[in-house]
Design an enzyme around this catalytic site. Structure first.
Site, PDB file in Angstrom:
ATOM      1  N   CYS A   1      35.251  36.274  41.658  1.00 14.54           N
ATOM      2  CA  CYS A   1      35.575  37.674  41.369  1.00 14.54           C
ATOM      3  C   CYS A   1      34.309  38.528  41.438  1.00 14.54           C
ATOM      4  O   CYS A   1      34.303  39.595  42.051  1.00 14.54           O
ATOM      5  CB  CYS A   1      36.228  37.795  40.006  1.00 14.54           C
ATOM      6  SG  CYS A   1      36.619  39.495  39.545  1.00 14.54           S
TER       7      CYS A   1
ATOM      8  N   HIS B   1      43.455  38.483  41.201  1.00  4.27           N
ATOM      9  CA  HIS B   1      42.348  37.948  40.411  1.00  4.27           C
ATOM     10  C   HIS B   1      42.075  36.523  40.875  1.00  4.27           C
ATOM     11  O   HIS B   1      43.000  35.754  41.114  1.00  4.27           O
ATOM     12  CB  HIS B   1      42.694  37.950  38.925  1.00  4.27           C
ATOM     13  CG  HIS B   1      42.858  39.336  38.370  1.00  4.27           C
ATOM     14  ND1 HIS B   1      41.793  40.125  38.044  1.00  4.27           N
ATOM     15  CD2 HIS B   1      43.970  40.069  38.116  1.00  4.27           C
ATOM     16  CE1 HIS B   1      42.232  41.286  37.598  1.00  4.27           C
ATOM     17  NE2 HIS B   1      43.549  41.283  37.627  1.00  4.27           N
TER      18      HIS B   1
END
Length: 110
Positions: A34, A22
């Site tokens: 992201c 992430h």
């Protein structure tokens, strides 16, 4: 951090890629790194299916943070070339994201 790894065959063709982790560059729903990496990778997978008629072998985790795609055997040379061009375009886009957000995305190639 997002790790984006590309695996190439001996002839240089892309045989698989894996995106994991992430970015954590912003709060959930506002993480532009992201969102960008996801859009580029899923866009390439969808473009390959739509434009070349090839469905990559994919493995994803339900909660996100992991995508692995493998290119199947393609017997038609022209179709293989289309798939490789689309994948190389994905790599160029990921490199652009990495250049601007290196602290959140790293690329590796084998």
């Amino acid at each position: 951090m997002i790790s984006f790894e590309v695996n190439r065959r001996a002839d240089g063709a892309i045989e698989a890629f894996t995106m994991s982790g992430h970015a954590d560059s912003g709060p959930y729903g506002y993480d532009i790194v992201c969102a960008g990496a996801s859009a580029v990778s899923f866009g390439a997978v969808n473009a390959i299916a739509e434009l070349a008629g090839i469905y990559l072998e994919t493995d994803m985790q339900d909660e996100g943070g992991y995508l692995h795609c493998r290119v199947p055997e393609i017997s038609d040379h022209d179709t293989e070339e289309k798939v490789q061009w689309l994948l190389e375009g994905m790599i160029v886009s990921m490199k652009s994201i990495e250049a601007n957000y290196r602290q959140f995305l790293r690329m590796e190639s084998n």
